[in-house]
Design a protein around this motif. Structure first.
Motif, mmCIF file in Angstrom:
data_model
loop_
_atom_site.group_PDB
_atom_site.id
_atom_site.type_symbol
_atom_site.label_atom_id
_atom_site.label_comp_id
_atom_site.label_asym_id
_atom_site.label_seq_id
_atom_site.Cartn_x
_atom_site.Cartn_y
_atom_site.Cartn_z
ATOM 1 N N GLY A 2 -23.415 -43.237 -23.385
ATOM 2 C CA GLY A 2 -23.119 -42.827 -24.751
ATOM 3 C C GLY A 2 -24.092 -41.765 -25.213
ATOM 4 O O GLY A 2 -24.905 -41.256 -24.451
ATOM 5 N N LYS A 3 -24.001 -41.411 -26.473
ATOM 6 C CA LYS A 3 -24.889 -40.414 -27.041
ATOM 7 C C LYS A 3 -26.221 -41.043 -27.415
ATOM 8 O O LYS A 3 -26.283 -42.007 -28.173
ATOM 9 C CB LYS A 3 -24.243 -39.796 -28.287
ATOM 10 C CG LYS A 3 -23.002 -38.965 -27.988
ATOM 11 C CD LYS A 3 -23.369 -37.680 -27.283
ATOM 12 C CE LYS A 3 -22.137 -36.813 -27.099
ATOM 13 N NZ LYS A 3 -22.447 -35.564 -26.386
ATOM 14 N N SER A 4 -27.311 -40.536 -26.864
ATOM 15 C CA SER A 4 -28.631 -41.018 -27.220
ATOM 16 C C SER A 4 -29.120 -40.260 -28.450
ATOM 17 O O SER A 4 -28.677 -39.150 -28.733
ATOM 18 C CB SER A 4 -29.603 -40.807 -26.064
ATOM 19 O OG SER A 4 -29.180 -41.511 -24.923
ATOM 20 N N LEU A 5 -30.029 -40.884 -29.176
ATOM 21 C CA LEU A 5 -30.614 -40.219 -30.321
ATOM 22 C C LEU A 5 -31.666 -39.232 -29.841
ATOM 23 O O LEU A 5 -32.493 -39.544 -28.984
ATOM 24 C CB LEU A 5 -31.238 -41.250 -31.261
ATOM 25 C CG LEU A 5 -30.262 -42.212 -31.957
ATOM 26 C CD1 LEU A 5 -31.034 -43.236 -32.783
ATOM 27 C CD2 LEU A 5 -29.270 -41.447 -32.838
ATOM 28 N N LEU A 6 -31.637 -38.034 -30.373
ATOM 29 C CA LEU A 6 -32.570 -36.998 -29.968
ATOM 30 C C LEU A 6 -33.908 -37.231 -30.656
ATOM 31 O O LEU A 6 -33.994 -37.279 -31.879
ATOM 32 C CB LEU A 6 -32.013 -35.630 -30.356
ATOM 33 C CG LEU A 6 -32.764 -34.409 -29.829
ATOM 34 C CD1 LEU A 6 -32.622 -34.321 -28.311
ATOM 35 C CD2 LEU A 6 -32.200 -33.140 -30.475
ATOM 36 N N SER A 7 -34.949 -37.405 -29.875
ATOM 37 C CA SER A 7 -36.285 -37.610 -30.433
ATOM 38 C C SER A 7 -36.885 -36.280 -30.845
ATOM 39 O O SER A 7 -36.370 -35.209 -30.512
ATOM 40 C CB SER A 7 -37.184 -38.282 -29.400
ATOM 41 O OG SER A 7 -37.306 -37.466 -28.247
ATOM 42 N N ALA A 61 -39.607 -43.642 -19.803
ATOM 43 C CA ALA A 61 -38.581 -42.726 -20.274
ATOM 44 C C ALA A 61 -37.248 -43.435 -20.259
ATOM 45 O O ALA A 61 -36.991 -44.272 -19.390
ATOM 46 C CB ALA A 61 -38.516 -41.485 -19.373
ATOM 47 N N PRO A 62 -36.379 -43.134 -21.202
ATOM 48 C CA PRO A 62 -35.086 -43.803 -21.236
ATOM 49 C C PRO A 62 -34.207 -43.356 -20.087
ATOM 50 O O PRO A 62 -34.239 -42.186 -19.697
ATOM 51 C CB PRO A 62 -34.503 -43.331 -22.574
ATOM 52 C CG PRO A 62 -35.167 -42.014 -22.829
ATOM 53 C CD PRO A 62 -36.541 -42.149 -22.265
ATOM 54 N N ALA A 63 -33.450 -44.289 -19.517
ATOM 55 C CA ALA A 63 -32.509 -43.931 -18.467
ATOM 56 C C ALA A 63 -31.352 -43.170 -19.081
ATOM 57 O O ALA A 63 -30.980 -43.400 -20.224
ATOM 58 C CB ALA A 63 -31.987 -45.198 -17.782
ATOM 59 N N PRO A 64 -30.757 -42.209 -18.346
ATOM 60 C CA PRO A 64 -29.621 -41.488 -18.878
ATOM 61 C C PRO A 64 -28.516 -42.470 -19.273
ATOM 62 O O PRO A 64 -28.168 -43.356 -18.509
ATOM 63 C CB PRO A 64 -29.181 -40.605 -17.696
ATOM 64 C CG PRO A 64 -30.417 -40.437 -16.891
ATOM 65 C CD PRO A 64 -31.152 -41.730 -17.018
ATOM 66 N N SER A 65 -27.986 -42.318 -20.464
ATOM 67 C CA SER A 65 -27.005 -43.272 -20.963
ATOM 68 C C SER A 65 -25.609 -42.689 -20.954
ATOM 69 O O SER A 65 -25.426 -41.479 -20.955
ATOM 70 C CB SER A 65 -27.377 -43.684 -22.395
ATOM 71 O OG SER A 65 -27.447 -42.532 -23.223
ATOM 72 N N ASP A 78 -31.905 -37.488 -23.312
ATOM 73 C CA ASP A 78 -32.449 -38.289 -22.220
ATOM 74 C C ASP A 78 -33.589 -37.583 -21.498
ATOM 75 O O ASP A 78 -33.977 -37.977 -20.398
ATOM 76 C CB ASP A 78 -31.341 -38.645 -21.213
ATOM 77 C CG ASP A 78 -30.304 -39.579 -21.798
ATOM 78 O OD1 ASP A 78 -30.711 -40.556 -22.457
ATOM 79 O OD2 ASP A 78 -29.099 -39.342 -21.608
ATOM 80 N N GLN A 79 -34.129 -36.512 -22.104
ATOM 81 C CA GLN A 79 -35.234 -35.728 -21.533
ATOM 82 C C GLN A 79 -34.842 -35.071 -20.209
ATOM 83 O O GLN A 79 -35.685 -34.860 -19.334
ATOM 84 C CB GLN A 79 -36.494 -36.596 -21.339
ATOM 85 C CG GLN A 79 -37.012 -37.247 -22.604
ATOM 86 C CD GLN A 79 -37.599 -36.264 -23.600
ATOM 87 O OE1 GLN A 79 -37.745 -35.088 -23.304
ATOM 88 N NE2 GLN A 79 -37.927 -36.745 -24.787
ATOM 89 N N LEU A 80 -33.564 -34.754 -20.049
ATOM 90 C CA LEU A 80 -33.070 -34.084 -18.848
ATOM 91 C C LEU A 80 -32.823 -32.607 -19.135
ATOM 92 O O LEU A 80 -32.286 -32.261 -20.196
ATOM 93 C CB LEU A 80 -31.765 -34.737 -18.368
ATOM 94 C CG LEU A 80 -31.909 -36.147 -17.803
ATOM 95 C CD1 LEU A 80 -30.541 -36.827 -17.719
ATOM 96 C CD2 LEU A 80 -32.568 -36.111 -16.431
ATOM 97 N N PRO A 81 -33.188 -31.730 -18.210
ATOM 98 C CA PRO A 81 -32.961 -30.297 -18.423
ATOM 99 C C PRO A 81 -31.468 -29.995 -18.544
ATOM 100 O O PRO A 81 -30.658 -30.487 -17.764
ATOM 101 C CB PRO A 81 -33.546 -29.655 -17.161
ATOM 102 C CG PRO A 81 -34.472 -30.680 -16.590
ATOM 103 C CD PRO A 81 -33.866 -32.001 -16.932
ATOM 104 N N VAL A 82 -31.119 -29.189 -19.530
ATOM 105 C CA VAL A 82 -29.749 -28.711 -19.705
ATOM 106 C C VAL A 82 -29.673 -27.235 -19.330
ATOM 107 O O VAL A 82 -28.724 -26.784 -18.695
ATOM 108 C CB VAL A 82 -29.284 -28.912 -21.165
ATOM 109 C CG1 VAL A 82 -27.894 -28.329 -21.375
ATOM 110 C CG2 VAL A 82 -29.302 -30.392 -21.532
#
Length: 298
Positions: free
Chosen positions: A37-42, A31-35, A237-241
């Motif tokens: 900048g703005k990550s692209l939404l998969s 999984a990508p680490a939280p970045s 980043d696949q993190l709950p909002v």
């Protein structure tokens, strides 16, 4: 004895809330680490197990977040805000709760729960200590009763727990991409079977429900296909909002009075930001067994 009852209700609710954040280990996935900048939404995922694994890995990398929570039950509304560090047995959490006009501050650190006492609490419980401690290995009956719940919370605390429940007790029924608070997110609608969810949670905690209670639950739920509707928003980043859980159908099936409305909304912000959570000084902490003994002797 009113304060003793209140203290018991507060600490039980707090531990249950912490336990509800725990989950079983799932196979790791990249999984990508939280970045910064703005990550692209998969694209949204359709497999709840894969989704849970990716979210868990991202949470593990971010480690920290701010949290706000609102719980509505009929005409009652409780709110809470805090911050957490999600790190297995080193998990820490601080939260300020507002329940029926009473402010409650709790800390979960060093494998123990600390509940702050206000002046009315101190007077009723006959103590000058600022906090009472509930420890997983405590020898008093109250700590022993909640010990298994606390141990579960310490080992498995993770905001992505709902996804483990989904993989075993429910399914993703809809997914799309929406903007939430100015951020692009993957939005999932999830149906969780109430009967399976109850059995799963109690089994993981390790505290079986009494046979008569199980019988009553099954009788009320049997044939009704009662669902707990959950909505989940994950960022790039696949993190709950945000997580919204609507238990209205369940509480109505249980025969709750009034309109039976029941909904919990949890919002996560500031993923990866530094947090400072420390146990209160030892001389400000009261022993639960002694406090309960004094209060019970009134």
């Amino acid at each position: 004895m009113k304060r003793v009852t209140t203290l018991a209700a507060i600490t039980t609710a707090a531990v249950l809330a912490l336990s509800a954040c725990g989950g079983e280990k799932q196979p790791d996935a990249a999984a990508p680490a939280p970045s910064e900048g703005k990550s692209l939404l998969s694209s949204p995922l359709g497999d709840p197990i894969q989704l849970a694994s990716l979210s868990r890995e991202s949470t593990k990398k971010a480690k920290t977040s701010k949290v706000t929570m609102e719980t509505v039950a009929g005409t009652e509304k409780n709110t809470a805000s805090g911050q957490g560090q999600y790190d297995g047995e080193n998990t820490k959490f601080s939260m300020s709760m507002d329940s029926d006009g009473k402010k409650i501050d709790i800390l979960f650190v060093d494998s123990a729960l600390f509940v702050k006492l206000d002046e009315a609490d101190k007077a009723e419980l006959k103590t000058d200590k600022a906090y009472v401690k509930i420890a997983a290995d405590g020898q008093d009956p109250f700590s022993q009763l909640l010990g298994k719940l606390m141990s579960k919370a310490i080992k498995d605390s993770d905001p992505s727990r709902i996804l483990e429940q989904v993989s075993k007790a429910g399914k993703i029924t809809k997914s799309d991409q929406v903007e939430l608070n100015g951020e692009q997110t993957n939005h999932y609608v999830i149906e969780v079977e109430a009967e399976k969810a109850i059995a799963l949670i109690m089994g993981e905690i390790g505290i079986p429900l009494p046979a008569e209670t199980l019988k009553q639950l099954k009788a009320k739920l049997e044939g009704k296909n009662v669902m707990i509707l959950t909505e989940l928003w994950l960022n790039a980043d696949q993190l709950p909002v945000q997580v919204v859980s609507d238990q209205t159908a369940f509480v109505k099936a249980m025969g709750a009075p009034g309109d039976g409305a029941a909904k919990t909304t949890v919002k996560y912000t500031d993923w990866g930001a530094p947090v400072t959570i420390a146990a209160p000084p030892a001389d400000q902490v009261g022993d639960m067994a002694e406090i309960m003994k004094k209060a019970g002797g009134r």
